[in-house]
Design an enzyme around this catalytic site. Sequence first.
Site, mmCIF file in Angstrom:
data_model
loop_
_atom_site.group_PDB
_atom_site.id
_atom_site.type_symbol
_atom_site.label_atom_id
_atom_site.label_comp_id
_atom_site.label_asym_id
_atom_site.label_seq_id
_atom_site.Cartn_x
_atom_site.Cartn_y
_atom_site.Cartn_z
ATOM 1 N N TYR A 17 30.572 42.993 -50.469
ATOM 2 C CA TYR A 17 30.422 43.281 -51.899
ATOM 3 C C TYR A 17 29.245 42.544 -52.533
ATOM 4 O O TYR A 17 29.420 41.812 -53.498
ATOM 5 C CB TYR A 17 31.716 42.926 -52.656
ATOM 6 C CG TYR A 17 32.927 43.615 -52.103
ATOM 7 C CD1 TYR A 17 33.194 44.941 -52.433
ATOM 8 C CD2 TYR A 17 33.795 42.958 -51.237
ATOM 9 C CE1 TYR A 17 34.310 45.583 -51.907
ATOM 10 C CE2 TYR A 17 34.903 43.601 -50.719
ATOM 11 C CZ TYR A 17 35.143 44.913 -51.052
ATOM 12 O OH TYR A 17 36.236 45.551 -50.540
ATOM 13 N N TYR A 144 45.923 46.781 -52.948
ATOM 14 C CA TYR A 144 44.695 46.791 -52.149
ATOM 15 C C TYR A 144 45.057 47.099 -50.696
ATOM 16 O O TYR A 144 45.945 46.456 -50.128
ATOM 17 C CB TYR A 144 43.948 45.446 -52.215
ATOM 18 C CG TYR A 144 42.739 45.460 -51.314
ATOM 19 C CD1 TYR A 144 41.580 46.121 -51.700
ATOM 20 C CD2 TYR A 144 42.781 44.875 -50.051
ATOM 21 C CE1 TYR A 144 40.478 46.200 -50.857
ATOM 22 C CE2 TYR A 144 41.680 44.948 -49.203
ATOM 23 C CZ TYR A 144 40.537 45.607 -49.605
ATOM 24 O OH TYR A 144 39.460 45.689 -48.766
ATOM 25 N N ASP A 245 52.269 47.434 -46.060
ATOM 26 C CA ASP A 245 50.995 46.873 -45.628
ATOM 27 C C ASP A 245 51.150 45.343 -45.619
ATOM 28 O O ASP A 245 51.038 44.700 -46.648
ATOM 29 C CB ASP A 245 49.897 47.329 -46.591
ATOM 30 C CG ASP A 245 48.521 46.753 -46.228
ATOM 31 O OD1 ASP A 245 48.459 45.861 -45.359
ATOM 32 O OD2 ASP A 245 47.527 47.202 -46.824
ATOM 33 N N LYS A 274 44.535 40.874 -40.026
ATOM 34 C CA LYS A 274 44.126 39.535 -40.457
ATOM 35 C C LYS A 274 44.593 38.403 -39.544
ATOM 36 O O LYS A 274 43.910 38.086 -38.593
ATOM 37 C CB LYS A 274 44.532 39.347 -41.919
ATOM 38 C CG LYS A 274 43.691 40.241 -42.836
ATOM 39 C CD LYS A 274 43.576 39.734 -44.249
ATOM 40 C CE LYS A 274 42.444 40.404 -44.978
ATOM 41 N NZ LYS A 274 42.842 41.435 -45.916
HETATM 42 C C1 LIG Z 1 42.368 42.776 -45.989
HETATM 43 C C2 LIG Z 1 43.380 43.824 -46.210
HETATM 44 C C3 LIG Z 1 43.215 45.121 -45.696
HETATM 45 C C4 LIG Z 1 41.959 45.554 -44.957
HETATM 46 O O1 LIG Z 1 41.762 44.866 -43.775
HETATM 47 P P1 LIG Z 1 40.282 44.814 -43.109
HETATM 48 O O2 LIG Z 1 40.503 44.125 -41.811
HETATM 49 O O3 LIG Z 1 39.414 44.077 -44.069
HETATM 50 O O4 LIG Z 1 39.851 46.235 -42.942
HETATM 51 C C5 LIG Z 1 44.216 46.040 -45.916
HETATM 52 N N1 LIG Z 1 45.336 45.710 -46.595
HETATM 53 C C6 LIG Z 1 45.527 44.471 -47.097
HETATM 54 C C7 LIG Z 1 46.799 44.162 -47.811
HETATM 55 C C8 LIG Z 1 44.560 43.488 -46.923
HETATM 56 O O5 LIG Z 1 44.734 42.274 -47.457
#
Ligand SMILES: *Cc1c(COP(=O)(O)O)cnc(C)c1O
Length: 430
Positions: A17, A144, A245, A274
């Site tokens: 970004y 997100y 997620d 992550k």
């Molecule tokens: C960081 C994140 C993503 C995206 O993961 P990337 O490895 O950056 O593509 C998706 N969902 C959540 C909740 C996240 O924190």
Amino acid sequence: MQPTDLDFDRRHIWHPYTSMTRPLPCYPVISASGCELELAEGCRLVDGMSSWWAAIHGYNHPHINQAVAEQLAQMSHVMFGGITHPQAVSLCRRLVAMTPLPLECVFLADSGSVAVEVAIKMALQYWQARGEPRRQLLSLRHGYHGDTFGAMSVCDPDNSMHSLYQGYLPAHRFIDSPQCAFDGDWDERDVDALEKAILADGDTLAAVILEPIVQGAGGMRFYHRRYLQRVRELCDQAGLLLIADEIATGFGRTGKLFACEHADITPDIMCLGKALTGGYMTLSATMTTRPVADTISNGEAGCFMHGPTFMGNPLACAAANASLSLLEQGNWPGQVAAIERQLRQGLQHLRLHPRVSDVRVLGAIGVIETRQAVNMAALQRFFVAQGVWIRPFGRLIYLMPPYIIQADQLSKLINAMSDALDHPHHFMQG
Ligand SMILES: *Cc1c(COP(=O)(O)O)cnc(C)c1O
């Protein structure tokens, strides 16, 4: 690193970004170990970010290093089409054992965003296979889920990139995010919006997608466990799939291994990423239940339509196996609880600070929400001068340190955050 390297970086390399014409300053890091990043000019910074939720055991961990080195000597990569390997099998065995029982089928991919793409495709293929194509997802404001197109389309429509890509993103359905705080009282009216949406559009919706308990990059908000339980109940009543997620929350960050455990619910599809590899390499997993996997597989396509080139990369799986084995040793709940206590003690009183609108702590996450947006460049410079690495954005200054952080290191982070509030030039005016 030479000064010319930094010039090259400014002129030629995009960072997350940022602008190519007016890039924010970048700090050159040449090594990292434990909870510290070492800058090129020699000073060390205590890391408060875990490299965006990922480096939960700290950097340069001997156990993970060794596992990756041993795998490197065997093979760094092999295609996953028609081939399997021990690292992938033991990783998926671990993931099936760690996650709630019904989640037993694992799809490995390269990044969190792709895990979300895969989850969305699973939901679409599931309904396709049932002869009842449904293409809409229901998502929460302040959510997100990543930066690729499918993931972007379920991110908060206002604070993300929807207007920029208008006409290019599928139009999904959004409802207001839950208002009841994690540690506040429950008010049943919090699910009104969801009930209404399901009543109105339930038979065109494929799935509800959300971040369980913690909405991360879309606002660092912690919501009530009862909300998540009600979402599960309403999805069950309407026959909708629930996609959790857990890319940010997974692997202990919120004080539970997975944030869904706060509400004792199981999603139909779960995204992990992550911290999966302890922050060593990029890897993600999308998990689902046997009924969803069977339905997809018995559909017209006869298979699930996705297969990344680097699927199940052995080096990444080796890092993940080593990271998960550290979690299995069982020190993390105590570490996260100690961080949570210290964050509460250190941050709670800042609620009264005139520049602060809220303070929130959950597990190993501490958040100060400010009244004005931060001046990122000025604040970042201040933090580096204080010997800490904290990366604020918008009106949020927050910590999510590695679980291994020591009390004195965490104090340093907390003090820097607290001191930062006293300088007007750290904030945008007006
Ligand atoms: C960081 C994140 C993503 C995206 O993961 P990337 O490895 O950056 O593509 C998706 N969902 C959540 C909740 C996240 O924190």
